[in-house]
Design an enzyme around this catalytic site. Structure first.
Site, short mmCIF file in Angstrom:
data_model
loop_
_atom_site.label_atom_id
_atom_site.label_comp_id
_atom_site.label_asym_id
_atom_site.label_seq_id
_atom_site.Cartn_x
_atom_site.Cartn_y
_atom_site.Cartn_z
N SER A 216 -58.77 -42.51 6.66
CA SER A 216 -57.27 -42.37 6.87
C SER A 216 -56.97 -43.18 8.14
O SER A 216 -57.47 -43.26 9.11
CB SER A 216 -56.82 -41.03 6.95
N GLY A 218 -53.51 -43.18 9.31
CA GLY A 218 -52.32 -42.65 9.77
C GLY A 218 -51.12 -43.34 8.70
O GLY A 218 -51.40 -43.02 7.58
N GLY A 221 -51.56 -45.61 5.55
CA GLY A 221 -52.41 -45.21 4.28
C GLY A 221 -53.71 -44.80 4.49
O GLY A 221 -54.16 -44.52 5.51
N GLY A 247 -56.72 -33.83 6.16
CA GLY A 247 -58.14 -34.40 5.96
C GLY A 247 -58.79 -33.52 5.06
O GLY A 247 -59.44 -34.02 4.19
N ASP A 248 -58.71 -32.22 5.06
CA ASP A 248 -59.57 -31.41 4.37
C ASP A 248 -58.95 -31.39 2.95
O ASP A 248 -59.98 -31.41 1.98
CB ASP A 248 -59.32 -29.86 4.66
#
Lengths: 310, 310
Positions: A216, A218, A221, A247-248
Site C-alpha cells: 500500500s 497510502g 493506492g 492492512g488486515d
C-alpha cells in the site's frame, strides 16, 4: 481452508479518559477489550465474508485465555497452542476531549525452544488442511530469527500458499523460504530493504524470494508486483477514518482470492474494496460489508508500468 | 484478627516506556503486576509486621483471579468473594527518561444486588472472628450508597472496631454507623465536609458519627482528634519518595494499635513511624521494617490544642 497465524496474539484494550495528561492521574471512563493481533484481525474479516478460517498461534496466561475466549465469541476456530508466558496486551488510551489515541504495545511472552517445537509440529498438521496460510505481525521474544521462514517452508511442503504481513528483519529472514505474497506498506518495504523507493524495494524483495509483493502506498493506492505483471488499484473516494484495520482487510482479501485462484487484477479489486470498507470502522478486524460490496464495482485497477510504484 | 476489606480490589500494573508522548505509539519495555487496592496494601503492611490479617472484598474475572493469586504469593489469607464482573486494573506508566509516572485508574466491576447480599452475609461471618476491621478505598459501581455504613454496623454488632479510609460521599454516608476511626487526609476531610480547615472538618466528621479522626496534613504531621484528646505526631526527618503507600501504612498501624488497646499517643507514634518507613519504598504496601523500628524512637507526639489542625 485459510489458516491465520498470529505468533504474538494480543488482548487489544481501549480505555477512554477525559483528557490524557502526562504526570497526572486519570479515571478510566470506558473500557473495551477484544482478541487482537494482525492474524486474528484477518480471521475476523474472513469470518465477516462467510469464510470459516482457522486461527492459530501462541497464547498464554490469563490474557491468553481472554484472547481465546474472544475467538469463541467471534465464532473463529481456535487452534492456538498454549505457552507458559503471559500473552501481551495492547492499550489504546482515547482522549474524550479530542479523540486522540495514544498506544502502548506489550512485547509478548518469552517462548521457549520446547514450546516453539511443539507449535511447529501442531502447525505442520494444520497446514495439511489449508489452501492458504496467512502469517501476520511480530514474533514474540525467544523465537528463532527465521521462524517465519520455517513456517513458510512447512506450508510450501504441504502445498499451501503463504501470505506474509510483517516488517523489518522478520520480513527479510522469511524471504529465503519463498512466500507467495509479502504485504508490507511502502514505508516498511523501503525500511526493510534500504532501497530508495517502493519500486526498487519491491524488486529487491522479489529478488530475495517473494513471488509477489503487494504494497500500500497510502493515497496513491495499492500496488501488486507479481510474476504476471504490475497493477495499481485505487479506491473510489478518499477515505477518512481508522487506517489500522485496512492492512488486515487487504491481507484477508488476498488470502481469499488466492484460495479460489483469482487473477491478480481481481484480487486487487477485492483487496482495495475490502480495505476501504475497513477504514470507517473504529476497530481493526471489522469491515462494513455493505460498503465493501458497493466499492467492488467502483475500484479502479490498471496495469502499471514496471517502475511506477514510488 | 484484623480483617482488611477491599471492595474494589485492583491489579496494580506498572509499565515502563522510554518516554510518554501523547498521540504516539509506545513499546512497553518492562511490566510489573501485583495485587492492590488500599485494603490489600494494609494487609501487606500488617503481614510485614508479623500479623496474620485476613483480606476480603469483591474480585472477579481473569483480573480477579490474578489478584487472588497475588494474595497467595504474599501469604495473605484470601477470604474474597467472587463476582461475575471483571476486577479493575490500575496502570502506572513510568517514563524511562525522567521517571515521571502517569496513572490510570479503572472503575471496577458492576456488582449486582445479589452479589452484594452474598458478600454481606460472608462478611458477617468473618467479623465475628475480627477484633478490628479496616475498610479501605472506593466502592465499585452497583453498591448501595451506604455500603460502608452497613459493613460498619455489622462489625459493631459483632463487637469489632472499625477503621475507615475512604473519601467523598462514601465517607459521609458511612459516618451514621459510627466508625471508631476515619482516616482522610486533610484535603479529603475538607472536601467531604465543605468546611474551611482540618480542625473544623474533623469536628464535623465527629459530630456526624466518627469517634476519632486521624488525618495527615502533609509536612505538618499527623493529627488525631479523639474523645480522649487531640494529638499531633511528626516524623523525625523530612522524607522524600513515594507518598502513596504512607496512608495505607498509617491505617495498618492504627488497626494494629486498636487490636492490642494502645493509647492514642502510642498509636500515633506507630502510625507516623510506619508511614515514614513506607515513603522510601517504590510500591504501596511495602514498608522498610528496619527504618520503622528506628523511627519509633524518634517520632515526636505532642498534645495539641483543640483547634490546632489547620
Amino acid at each position: 481452508m485459510i489458516l491465520a497465524v498470529t505468533l504474538n496474539a494480543a488482548l487489544d484494550v481501549t480505555w477512554g479518559v477525559d483528557a490524557l495528561e502526562p504526570r497526572s492521574s486519570h479515571r478510566v471512563r470506558t473500557t473495551r477489550e477484544r482478541a487482537g493481533g494482525k492474524g486474528i484481525n484477518v480471521a475476523r474479516v474472513l469470518s465477516a465474508l462467510g469464510h470459516v478460517p482457522v486461527a492459530t498461534g501462541l497464547a498464554g496466561g490469563a490474557t491468553g485465555r481472554l484472547i481465546r475466549d474472544g475467538l469463541r465469541t467471534a465464532h473463529i476456530r481456535d487452534a492456538f497452542v498454549e505457552v507458559a508466558g503471559e500473552s501481551r496486551r495492547t492499550l489504546t488510551v482515547v482522549s474524550g476531549d479530542d479523540g486522540d489515541a495514544t498506544v502502548f504495545n506489550g512485547r509478548g511472552p518469552y517462548v521457549t525452544p520446547a514450546e516453539w517445537h511443539l507449535f511447529s509440529r501442531h502447525y505442520a498438521t494444520l497446514v495439511t488442511r489449508a489452501r492458504v496460510v496467512v502469517l501476520s505481525g511480530s514474533a514474540p521474544p525467544g523465537l528463532p530469527v527465521d521462524a517465519y521462514a520455517q513456517l513458510i517452508a512447512t506450508a510450501a511442503a504441504a502445498g499451501a500458499l503463504t501470505v506474509l504481513d510483517t516488517s523489518g528483519p522478520s520480513l527479510l529472514h522469511a524471504l529465503e523460504a519463498r512466500p507467495e505474497v509479502v504485504k508490507p506498506n511502502a514505508v516498511e518495504a523501503v525500511d526493510a530493504t534500504g532501497r530508495e523507493d517502493l519500486a526498487r524495494a519491491a524488486a529487491e524483495l522479489r529478488t530475495r524470494g517473494a513471488r509477489a509483493v503487494v504494497a500500500s502506498a497510502g493515497p496513491s493506492g495499492l500496488y501488486a508486483i507479481t510474476p504476471t505483471g504490475t497493477w495499481r488499484a485505487t479506491p473510489p473516494e478518499r477515505l477518512v477514518g481508522n487506517p489500522t484495520g485496512a492492512g488486515d482487510a487487504c491481507v484477508a482479501a488476498i488470502a481469499a482470492g488466492l484460495e479460489v485462484g483469482l487473477a491478480w487484477p481481481d484480487i486487487m479489486r477485492e483487496a482495495v474494496a475490502l480495505s476501504a470498507a475497513a477504514v470507517p470502522c473504529p476497530v481493526a478486524g471489522d469491515v462494513d460489508t455493505a460498503l465493501y460490496r458497493r466499492y467492488l464495482t467502483d475500484v479502479s485497477v490498471e496495469e502499471a508500468p514496471a517502475r511506477s510504484p514510488h
